[in-house]
Design an enzyme around this catalytic site. Sequence first.
Site, PDB file in Angstrom:
ATOM      1  N   HIS A 136       0.836  -1.195   0.000  1.00  0.00           N
ATOM      2  CA  HIS A 136       0.000   0.000   0.000  1.00  0.00           C
ATOM      3  C   HIS A 136       0.874   1.248   0.000  1.00  0.00           C
ATOM      4  CE1 HIS A 136      -3.726  -2.262   1.823  1.00  0.00           C
ATOM      5  NE2 HIS A 136      -3.320  -2.761   0.675  1.00  0.00           N
ATOM      6  N   GLU A 165       1.443   3.652   2.173  1.00  0.00           N
ATOM      7  CA  GLU A 165       2.283   3.944   3.331  1.00  0.00           C
ATOM      8  C   GLU A 165       3.579   3.131   3.301  1.00  0.00           C
ATOM      9  OE1 GLU A 165      -2.085   4.103   4.759  1.00  0.00           O
ATOM     10  OE2 GLU A 165      -0.876   3.070   3.240  1.00  0.00           O
ATOM     11  N   CYS A 222      -4.817   1.124   6.854  1.00  0.00           N
ATOM     12  CA  CYS A 222      -5.576  -0.091   7.163  1.00  0.00           C
ATOM     13  C   CYS A 222      -5.080  -0.717   8.466  1.00  0.00           C
ATOM     14  CB  CYS A 222      -5.493  -1.094   6.021  1.00  0.00           C
ATOM     15  SG  CYS A 222      -3.839  -1.703   5.667  1.00  0.00           S
ATOM     16  N   ALA A 227     -22.402   7.905 -26.701  1.00  0.00           N
ATOM     17  CA  ALA A 227     -21.913   8.875 -27.680  1.00  0.00           C
ATOM     18  C   ALA A 227     -23.031   9.117 -28.680  1.00  0.00           C
ATOM     19  CB  ALA A 227     -20.659   8.359 -28.379  1.00  0.00           C
TER      20      ALA A 227
END
Length: 362
Positions: free
Chosen positions: A46, A48, A74, A153
Site C-alpha cells: 500500500h 504507506e 488499514c 456517444a
Amino acid sequence: MIERALLKAHSVLYTTSPNPRVGCILTTPDGMLLGQGHTQRAGAPHAEIMALRDAAAQGHSVKGATAYVTLEPCSHHGRTGPCCDALIAAGIKRVVASIADPNPLVAGQGFERLRAAGIEVEVGTGAAESRELNIGFFSRMIRKTPWVRMKMAASLDGTTALANGQSQWITSAEARADGHAWRARACAVLTGIGTVLQDNPRLDVRLVSTPRQPHLVVVDSRLETPLDAHLFMAGRTLYIYAAVQNEAKKEALEAQGATVIYLPDANGKVDLAAMIQDLGRREINELHVEAGSKLNGSLIRAGLVDEFLLYLAPKLLGPGLGMASFGPLQALSDAVELQFQSTDRVGADLRIVARVAGRDRF
C-alpha cells in the site's frame, strides 16, 4: 502536502483495483520531504509502505515524521499487513489523513490504533477529493454494489446510430480516446448480447496506455455469445450473465475462459439488480456500461445507473437509434433527475458527466 498525496493517488487511477487509490507523503515536522508512495496493484504494498521504503532508500530516518495519507491506514490483514502497524513501528509521530476507510474491517480502527500508540491523528483535509477518486470503492464498501457509470456517444439531437445501424464514428478520435481512459479506470466494462452480435467488439483499452485490462461483463439471457467472439482475450476475466439454462453452451463458453452465472428474473431475463449485487461481491468498484439503447433503458428503468458519461458531437443526424429505450413516461415528474458534474470540450465534441440526483449520498 495532502494535495501532493492526492496527486500520487490519482497517478494510479488505472492500476489499484479492487483496492482504493491512495497516496502517502512523509515529511519532517518542518515540512522537508522524506519519502512518497502510492498503492500498488492488488496484493502488493500500500501507499504507506511504499513511502516508508522510499524514505529508507534515500537514507532518511522517519522517526518523529508526519505522514500525509489520502485514506485511513488499514488495520487488518488482507492481501497485505496492516499499514497502521508499519507507521507505528517506523516511529511516525503525526498522521494527517483525508478520510476514514469505509471498509468495515477498518472503519476508524486504524485511527484508533495510531492514537493508542501515541500518534497525533488529524482527519478531514482533502476528504471530498479522496472520496471522489475512490467513489467505486466507497460504493462497494457501503452499498455493497459497484458505482455504475453509463457511457454514451451521440449527435447533438441524441442519435447514437442511423436507422440502418451505422454508428462508426459519430464522435471524434479525441472523444474515443477519452472514452478509453474512462474504460481503463473501471474494474469492469459491461455490454449486452445485442452489441456483441451486431458489432463483435473487443471492448478493451487500446487508445490509452494501461497495465491492466478491465474485466468484461456480458448480459446474455440465452447464451448466444459466439465462441469465436472478440470478447475472449487472454488475461482478462469475462463474466457472462444468463437466464435460460443451456449447459452445453455454458460448458463451451467456460472452456473458452468465461465464467457463466445464471441469474434469471421472473420474465426469463437476467435479473439486473441481482447481477449488480453479484458484481459487488466479485470486488467490482466501478462498472463502465457501453451497451445499446435497450439494455441502457433497462438499467435506467431499474434504477441501477449512478452516473452518465455522455459525448455529444456537433452534428444533427435526425431519426435513428436513441441513447436509452425506457418509458414512455406519463408525467414530467417521472423524469430521471440529473446533476451536472462537469462539461468539457474533448476534440470537437462536448463531454458531459451527469450524476443521478442523490445517488452519491451513501
